[in-house]
Design an enzyme around this catalytic site. Sequence first.
Site, PDB file in Angstrom:
ATOM      1  N   LYS A   1     -47.222  -1.479  26.872  1.00 34.17           N
ATOM      2  CA  LYS A   1     -47.805  -2.462  28.066  1.00 34.17           C
ATOM      3  C   LYS A   1     -48.622  -1.668  28.721  1.00 34.17           C
ATOM      4  CE  LYS A   1     -46.473  -5.940  29.391  1.00 34.17           C
ATOM      5  NZ  LYS A   1     -46.906  -7.082  29.443  1.00 34.17           N
TER       6      LYS A   1
ATOM      7  N   GLY B   1     -48.398 -16.636  25.348  1.00 30.58           N
ATOM      8  CA  GLY B   1     -47.109 -16.357  25.702  1.00 30.58           C
ATOM      9  C   GLY B   1     -46.481 -17.630  26.631  1.00 30.58           C
ATOM     10  N   GLY B   2     -47.048 -18.682  26.540  1.00 35.18           N
ATOM     11  CA  GLY B   2     -46.645 -19.864  27.201  1.00 35.18           C
ATOM     12  C   GLY B   2     -45.270 -20.412  26.951  1.00 35.18           C
ATOM     13  N   ARG B   3     -44.528 -19.946  26.133  1.00 32.65           N
ATOM     14  CA  ARG B   3     -43.086 -20.259  25.615  1.00 32.65           C
ATOM     15  C   ARG B   3     -42.145 -19.154  26.250  1.00 32.65           C
ATOM     16  NH1 ARG B   3     -45.455 -21.093  20.454  1.00 32.65           N
ATOM     17  NH2 ARG B   3     -45.205 -23.212  19.830  1.00 32.65           N
ATOM     18  N   GLY B   4     -42.861 -18.096  27.036  1.00 31.94           N
ATOM     19  CA  GLY B   4     -41.776 -17.268  27.445  1.00 31.94           C
ATOM     20  C   GLY B   4     -41.656 -17.300  29.004  1.00 31.94           C
ATOM     21  N   PHE B   5     -40.958 -16.537  29.449  1.00 29.68           N
ATOM     22  CA  PHE B   5     -40.495 -16.462  30.837  1.00 29.68           C
ATOM     23  C   PHE B   5     -41.393 -16.782  32.204  1.00 29.68           C
ATOM     24  CE2 PHE B   5     -38.523 -13.928  34.657  1.00 29.68           C
ATOM     25  CZ  PHE B   5     -38.153 -15.135  35.138  1.00 29.68           C
TER      26      PHE B   5
END
Length: 607
Positions: free
Chosen positions: A151, A15-19
């Site tokens: 989640k 998820g390194g492209r996320g916020f």
Amino acid sequence: MPVDDHQLRTCVVLGGRGFVGRHLVHRLLELGNWTVRVADSAQSLQLGPSEHDSFLSHALSTGPIEGSSVVFYTEDADSSADSRRSDFYLCYTIVVQGAKNVINACRECKVKRLIYNSTTDVVSDGSHDICNGDASVPYASTFDNMWSDIKAQAEALVLFANHIDGLLTCALRPSNVFGPGDKHLVPFLVDIAKSGWLRFIIGSGESMSDFTYVENAAHALVCAEEALCSQMVSVSGKVFFITNTESMKFWDFGSLILEGLGYQRPMFKFSTTMVQYISLLLKQVHSRMNPGRHNHFESVQNIIRLASCTRTFNCSAAEKHIGYTPVVSLERLRLLKEAAAMVVEGGAATVAATVVEGDDAGLEGITATIESFSHLAKDSSNARYREFDEQSKVEKLLGSGKVADILLWRDEKISFTYFLALVVLYYWFFLCGRTFVSSTAKLLLLATVALSGYSLFPSKVFGLSVPRLSSSCFEISEKDMQITSTAIANIWSGVSHLTISLSRGEDWNIFLKVAASLYFLKSIVAHFLTESVVFALVLSFTLFFVYEQYEEEIDRIVEVLCNNTREAIKSSLRILPVSVTSLLPGCEMSHESGMAYCNEGSRISDS
């Protein structure tokens, strides 16, 4: 100081492209002792101009998991667009099945540590308060949205995998993460503000919330990894709440952001139940009139959920066991209002030159947040921008005092109390069937009995103290008397001048105006007094309020109507002979052109 290659440790940021993931990658690379690999469910990443040759750009080209010592799993709500989040199967596949795949991959590749970035939503049902919640708070029995449910399932899977095949796991639960690159909280507030719903404070306005600046969320993940290495017993298999440790009212936070971006600060309170009913009604009407079109009413329900309940969390466990403390204070964000206005007017360079000096992280965080959302700021070129401290037209008209506060609903409870009291008085004097003198006498008698009875009350009743009315409550200050006397004198003086002018017959216009006004008043009193009073009462508590809320729109409508009226009058005058139009006030005949002109030269008709 540069770090040798043999000292570098390898990690994976899922998820390194996320916020949160993007900020975590930056933080790890800044530490200098990590080789960072990035993996994501997103299809592409738009790098900024300054990032193409950065460490982040290089990290994107490397592969994940195998050979890594730790995996940061930061797949969050912002990595899925609204359309994707409405698809249960797709969300379940990405989040829950994705968590299973990550756990299996970590076990197969002998990864030592897995840290999951969760959310406080997993313990909230959206209808009950959580005050200073800690790790003992259980998962919610029911969830108010699908995303929180899945989640919670993913988090449970990660925690259950602890100590299986040597894998150590833990989970962090940040609350209301925001900052540069936020695609959820701040854009969500702006979207509702544009729809007009955030003109109102929904509920009491006293509900408290915790917020987490994104750099603090990234810092907490790094702290958890370090603690998981050295304090396995107290960290592995555990969950930790992460906040800025500075709880504040949800509406104070929302107002701070919206004011900074040029939107009107919510000021007027409405009950949650009322807004829910209105929202549902308007949603049904909108869906029937515009089937299939996007509307804001789902977002309104989310605002009600966020703002109507207190949700605060205790970070003492994170402070004790993983060594977390915020690196960017929430208090520093109070500069956002001034700084954001400067960005809109003069860009980030203006902010850097004017914001007071502080630690680098704080200054960079403020500037970056403002730059990130300056494109969402209210465009002052398309709408007349009025400073929020500036008085509105209607407030000036009402005198900017207590009357203005009541009629403009500055405090819902006070305004409603006065409205209810006036309704009771209206019934007492007009609908009870008594004469005005009789009603006044009975009201005075009732007030006398009530005050006398109140004076006989003991100082304490059932352990509760009874406050006493001081004599000052029935006194009028000298200043108020002067103001009242001056007002009465001015009115008397005006009436005297008017009477003298009428008695001398000096102005027939005044005579006709007074005669028409008195006849109109006599007709109302004789036939429509009761209806007129209730009509005036309702209008006074609605029209002023509505006009202040939609001042710009109403002014534009009035301007259009006035322009159309003038054009209609001009069109009507064009069909009249020139000899007639030249006799009208403001019109004159041009002997050279044979045309009549009115209103500073506008041609009305030809000869």
